[in-house]
Design an enzyme around this catalytic site. Structure first.
Site, short mmCIF file in Angstrom:
data_model
loop_
_atom_site.label_atom_id
_atom_site.label_comp_id
_atom_site.label_asym_id
_atom_site.label_seq_id
_atom_site.Cartn_x
_atom_site.Cartn_y
_atom_site.Cartn_z
N VAL A 1 0.94 -1.63 0.08
CA VAL A 1 -0.08 0.19 -0.16
C VAL A 1 1.43 0.97 -0.21
O VAL A 1 1.74 1.57 1.10
CB VAL A 1 -0.32 0.09 1.64
CG1 VAL A 1 -2.10 1.31 1.42
CG2 VAL A 1 -1.71 -1.40 1.22
N CYS A 2 0.91 1.82 -1.08
CA CYS A 2 1.27 3.18 -1.31
C CYS A 2 1.46 4.89 0.11
O CYS A 2 0.34 4.60 0.76
CB CYS A 2 1.05 4.18 -2.22
SG CYS A 2 1.91 5.89 -2.45
N VAL A 3 2.62 4.77 0.42
CA VAL A 3 2.28 5.04 2.20
C VAL A 3 1.90 6.74 1.60
O VAL A 3 1.02 7.72 2.56
CB VAL A 3 4.01 5.29 3.05
CG1 VAL A 3 5.24 5.83 1.84
CG2 VAL A 3 3.73 5.81 3.97
#
Lengths: 99, 119, 135
Positions: free
Chosen positions: B77-79
Site C-alpha cells: 500500500v503506497c504510504v
C-alpha cells in the site's frame, strides 16, 4: 502491445483515443464498462468495425454477461474470460490500460 | 511469467479491484506468478481492516489477503496515498504492508508485465 | 521528495536493468487527484535510473498549462513541479498535437518545454515502451 479499455464509449472518449493510437500488431481488450464498445448498432459501432479490419478486438465475457449485453456483440469481436485475458497479457509484450 | 499489478481505485465503488483480483487468480491458476500488487490512489482503501461488507457480498479486502497468503503475493500500500486517506498500520489488514512508491517502480522493473487496473 | 517516497526500499537488486517507462497523462488536474499522484510516481521513478518519458494527451494537456492559481480553491498548485523534472534528468515530455489543438492550445501555453508530436508518433512512442503507466 495489448490495449485495455474500461470506459463506455458513450461516456468518455477513451475507446476513440485508444483506437487512434493502435499500431500494427496491437490488440484491444474491452473490459468493465468498456464492453459497451463491443456492441452492434451504437454510435461507435462503425469505428470499432473499422479497427477490426486491422486489429484483433476482444471483450471480457463476464463483464458483457453481467450487463446483459452478451447477445449484442459485433461479429468478429472475440470473447474471452479472465484466463483469456491472462493469455493476451502474456502474448503481447506490454499492456497499456486506457483509464 | 511474473506479473505485477497496480490498483488505482478503492473497493466497491469501482470494478477495478474486482477485475484485478479475478485476473490475478486466473494468472495463478495458469501457473504464472503474481509477485506484487501495489495499491495506489484510492486503491489504498482495499487494505482497510475496518471493511465490513454485507454478509451476502464479496469481502474484497479479505479476498486479497487470502490470495496473497496462499500464493505469496506481496501486497503493498503506497504510504503517501495511504496517509492522505487515513490508512495507517492501526487499520491495515494483516497481510498488507505500507511502503513507498519505489515498490511500484521496482515491480515494473522486476515483472515481465505490469498491469494497471483503475478508473 | 522524501515526503512522498516514505523511503525508497530496494529489496531486490534492480541495478543493471534499464527499462523504458512511459507515464501517460490523460486527465485534467484538480478535478481528480490523478495528475498529482502521477507526478509523484514520476519523481520517484527518477531515482531508479530508468528510461523515463511522459506523455500528455487528451485532457492531460491541461496539466501543464501556464498560469495555474489554486489559492482560492485551497489546493496546492503542483504545476511548477513539472519544471523541476529537468533537475531529475526527466527531459522527455511529449504532447500530442491533436489533443493540444482541439483544446485551443499552443506550445507556448505550456509551463515546460515539450516536444509536440503527431498521433502516429504518439502511437510509436507507446509501442516502444517496456512499461506503460497511465493515470
Amino acid at each position: 502491445m495489448l490495449h485495455t479499455v474500461n470506459k463506455s464509449p458513450t461516456e468518455r472518449n477513451t475507446l476513440e483515443s485508444c483506437l487512434k493510437h493502435l499500431k500494427k500488431g496491437c490488440a484491444v481488450l474491452l473490459i468493465e464498462d468498456g464492453v459497451y464498445g463491443a456492441l452492434k448498432g451504437t454510435v461507435s459501432t462503425k469505428l470499432v468495425e473499422q479497427a477490426l479490419k486491422h486489429h484483433p478486438i476482444y471483450a471480457l465475457y463476464p463483464d458483457l454477461e453481467a450487463r446483459g449485453m452478451q447477445d449484442r456483440v459485433i461479429d468478429g469481436i472475440k470473447l474471452v474470460d479472465y484466463s483469456g485475458f491472462v493469455d493476451l497479457a502474456v502474448e503481447y509484450p506490454s499492456v497499456q490500460s486506457w483509464l | 511469467m511474473k506479473f505485477g499489478i497496480l490498483i488505482n481505485e478503492g473497493p466497491y465503488t469501482h470494478e477495478a479491484s474486482d477485475t484485478a483480483y479475478l485476473f490475478a487468480k486466473a494468472a495463478i491458476e495458469k501457473g504464472h506468478k503474481v509477485s506484487r500488487v501495489f495499491f495506489y490512489h484510492d486503491g489504498v482503501y482495499n487494505s482497510s481492516r475496518l471493511t465490513e461488507p454485507p454478509t451476502d457480498d464479496r469481502h474484497i479486502v479479505n479476498r486479497w489477503q487470502k490470495l496473497a497468503k496462499d500464493h505469496g503475493i506481496d501486497l503493498v500500500v503506497c504510504v503517501a496515498a495511504a496517509l492522505r486517506r487515513g490508512i495507517k498500520d492501526e487499520n491495515l489488514q494483516e497481510g498488507f504492508r505500507i511502503s513507498g512508491l519505489g515498490q511500484l517502480i521496482e515491480s515494473g522493473i522486476q515483472s515481465d508485465r505490469l498491469v494497471t487496473f483503475g478508473d | 521528495m522524501t515526503e512522498v517516497t516514505g523511503g525508497i526500499e530496494m529489496e531486490e537488486d534492480t541495478s543493471g536493468k534499464i527499462k523504458k517507462f512511459l507515464y501517460i497523462n490523460r486527465k485534467a488536474p484538480y478535478g481528480t487527484i490523478y495528475a498529482l499522484e502521477s507526478l509523484e510516481v514520476v519523481l520517484i521513478a527518477a531515482a531508479f535510473d530508468q528510461d523515463v518519458s511522459l506523455a500528455f494527451l487528451d485532457d492531460g494537456v491541461y496539466q501543464i498549462i501556464k498560469g495555474q492559481h489554486t489559492r482560492t480553491i485551497d489546493v496546492k498548485n503542483f504545476s511548477p513541479t513539472y519544471r523541476a523534472l529537468e533537475g531529475y534528468d526527466i527531459e522527455k515530455l511529449y504532447v500530442e498535437k491533436e489533443s493540444m489543438e482541439v483544446r485551443g492550445l499552443k506550445e507556448e501555453d505550456f509551463i515546460v518545454p515539450v516536444k509536440v508530436i503527431s498521433t502516429q508518433e504518439m502511437a510509436d512512442l507507446m509501442e516502444s515502451q517496456d512499461v506503460v503507466l497511465s493515470f
